[in-house]
Design an enzyme around this catalytic site. Sequence first.
Site, short mmCIF file in Angstrom:
data_model
loop_
_atom_site.label_atom_id
_atom_site.label_comp_id
_atom_site.label_asym_id
_atom_site.label_seq_id
_atom_site.Cartn_x
_atom_site.Cartn_y
_atom_site.Cartn_z
CB CYS A 2 -1.04 0.00 1.28
SG CYS A 2 -1.70 -1.43 1.40
NE ARG A 30 4.44 1.98 -1.08
CZ ARG A 30 5.53 2.00 -0.41
NH1 ARG A 30 6.67 2.64 -0.99
NH2 ARG A 30 5.87 1.48 0.77
CD1 TRP A 77 -1.22 -5.70 -4.28
CD2 TRP A 77 -0.68 -6.79 -2.17
NE1 TRP A 77 -0.72 -6.97 -4.50
CE2 TRP A 77 -0.55 -7.63 -3.21
CE3 TRP A 77 -0.18 -7.03 -0.97
CZ2 TRP A 77 0.03 -8.94 -2.99
CZ3 TRP A 77 0.38 -8.34 -0.54
CH2 TRP A 77 0.25 -9.16 -1.77
CG ASN A 103 2.94 0.59 3.73
OD1 ASN A 103 4.08 0.94 3.49
ND2 ASN A 103 2.90 -0.89 3.30
N GLY A 104 1.51 -2.05 5.75
CA GLY A 104 2.16 -2.91 6.43
C GLY A 104 1.12 -4.07 7.18
CD GLU A 486 12.53 -12.71 -15.26
OE1 GLU A 486 12.33 -13.16 -14.12
OE2 GLU A 486 12.32 -11.39 -15.43
CE LYS A 490 9.23 -11.14 -15.95
NZ LYS A 490 9.59 -9.98 -15.17
CD GLU A 493 5.17 -10.58 -12.98
OE1 GLU A 493 6.10 -10.86 -13.84
OE2 GLU A 493 5.32 -9.38 -12.39
CG HIS A 509 15.35 -37.00 -12.63
ND1 HIS A 509 15.88 -38.15 -12.41
CD2 HIS A 509 16.32 -36.45 -13.21
CE1 HIS A 509 17.02 -38.43 -13.07
NE2 HIS A 509 17.53 -37.12 -13.71
CE LYS A 609 8.30 -2.02 -11.53
NZ LYS A 609 8.72 -3.22 -12.37
C1 F6R Z 1 8.38 -9.60 -11.73
C2 F6R Z 1 8.53 -8.95 -10.76
C3 F6R Z 1 8.75 -9.12 -9.26
C4 F6R Z 1 10.00 -8.46 -8.50
C5 F6R Z 1 9.94 -8.73 -7.09
C6 F6R Z 1 11.33 -8.01 -6.47
O1 F6R Z 1 8.19 -9.18 -12.89
O2 F6R Z 1 8.77 -7.52 -11.05
O3 F6R Z 1 9.00 -10.46 -9.32
O4 F6R Z 1 11.18 -9.02 -9.29
O5 F6R Z 1 8.84 -8.44 -6.58
O6 F6R Z 1 11.11 -6.80 -6.64
P1 F6R Z 1 12.41 -5.73 -6.38
O7 F6R Z 1 13.41 -6.13 -7.50
O8 F6R Z 1 11.91 -4.41 -6.42
O9 F6R Z 1 12.90 -6.10 -5.18
#
Ligand code: F6R
Length: 614
Positions: A2, A30, A77, A103-104, A486, A490, A493, A509, A609
């Site tokens: 948040c 956030r 969030w 927030n928290g 990775e 993607k 997500e 396996h 984010k």
């Molecule tokens: C995936 C993504 C997340 C961040 C993760 C860590 O696309 O963006 O998995 O990589 O939340 O975030 P940071 O790098 O800001 O610590």
Amino acid sequence: MCGIYGHIKKGSKTNSAIACIDGLKRLEYRGYDSAGIAGIHQGKIVSYKTVGKVRTLDRVVQDNNLDLKMAIAHTRWATHGSITELNAHPHFDEEKALALVHNGIIENYQKIKKTLTSAGIKFISETDTEVISHLISFHYNGDIAKAVEKTLPELEGSFAIALIHKDHPDRILVATRGCPLAIGVCHDSKDIYISSDSNAFTGRSLDVFYLHDDEYAVVTEATIEVYNMAGIKLTKSLEVLNLEEKFISKDGYEHFLLKEIHEQPLSVERALHGRLDFKNGTANFEELSLSDDLLKKTTRILILACGSSYHAGCIAKQIFESLAKIPTEVEIASEFRYRNPIILENTLVIAISQSGETADTLAAVKEAKRSNSPVIALCNVKRSSLSRLAKSTLWLNAGPEISVCSTKAFTSQLSLLMLLALKIARTKDLDLAGGKAFLSHIENLGKQISAVISKAPEFKLLASKYASFKQFFFIGRNYMYPTCLEAALKLKEISYINASGYPAGEMKHGPIALISKDLATVAFCGNVHTFDKLLSNLMEIKSRGGPILAFAPEGYNEILGITDDVIFLPKQISDPFAPIPYSIAGQLFAYYIAILLGTDIDQPRNLAKSVTVE
Ligand code: F6R
């Protein structure tokens, strides 16, 4: 998680409601499940809450001509309680005498709720936050600061809070433990701004300071008084912040994600800029305050990170080990903090975080710091909490990453990690020629990235063939295995399709049991060293009727007879450098599938984010 924002008007003509909405829009990274605002009008708390993004709250605020001289606001969030208006912040006491944003996570909220409920207090939401409002009200005896002071020691967990009370219409009270909170005084207007992130103060010049853990502040237009939990008044030193308003547009792209994918030749160049030292076959970082001697003495590396940043760490592990010959562990930060980690002497800790605000990474770094190991952070967002914890911060310089799904920050992290590996390797056994050769590969990356991006139409075409699959495996070997982790992330997500990254050799396996015509496998063949081995693994999938799409280096035509489809990528000169172009291939593939599925690409459901809760 948040985002919290607050404003007190002094010399400006700014309506605090509008200032808060503007701030919330900058904090939406956030969380964007719901938003809310509160102020005081004619001796009463006035508040609006809406489900969904800040723009919905913005419309409501405008429709109601909300005009305030002081306001607190919140973008949520969801952690405790579903995404409803009732659970949206602000939260109130029973009489709606106070409004509070948080927030928290309050870990002992159930216990507090039970006590307050047995004292006859009624709760209306499912949130942990509501207990703070009622508890402050419970302790309130005419002095709101004292009520906050009494409440804080009873709260367990992490929080940044901001609250207003109808009996004290001139002040906002704020407090924090484990969550960032910045307070700024505007140079021109003397208006007061409060935010979870000082970067949300963009467009202004201010004197700013951060509250530290277990501090609270009473903020009015005339004074800002800061206290510790014992009620002792503290003095804060101010930092001058001049944040230019930068208008961030999509530059004609349909989504920020696509824009950020396309920015990568430039963002990687910015990560490398000024850091390549060809003469000495090494890398130089202006920001690195650790001596070469200390780097030379490093016998272990511990990388801490989450999500995509963790995947960057997994790739870097292989480079640190093969180039610098240093045993390297990569730990998911949320796991690291709760086991009894052994950190040996001469360990260098590297914390990777785009935002620098990820709660798990911050907590893991605090845990690691107990061993007195030096911590290098890799961050993109300036003034982030992680950069304040680390001994040195290496900046990604990727520019703001707006899309929730990380793309350019990931490839910048990889670029920087390669340079750091080179720097450390050169303090050890890597000779000048080896260093120079490594640099020439790095220099070549820009071309490789552009070549992958130029293949976007091929990714788009094949996405239309594969978008109907409900399950995917992304498989590869060595450097391509974490690259697959990775790529799978993607796809999950942004398209909401179930995808697993797996080491190709490990399929037999167990996971190979899943192979059927309904499960698509994407083979990342960029690790030339293990290409033939991977071909055998693909044959095993083909024999069981599994459809296969491969991303393979140009010229490796043997793949054509095995897979259903292939996209050829620039021929790899050396395996450690392949993760960058191949992860971009994964980004493009996921993007075009998500387009076909019509998801919310820049702000996928349930995500944020910056993950500021455990
Ligand atoms: C995936 C993504 C997340 C961040 C993760 C860590 O696309 O963006 O998995 O990589 O939340 O975030 P940071 O790098 O800001 O610590």
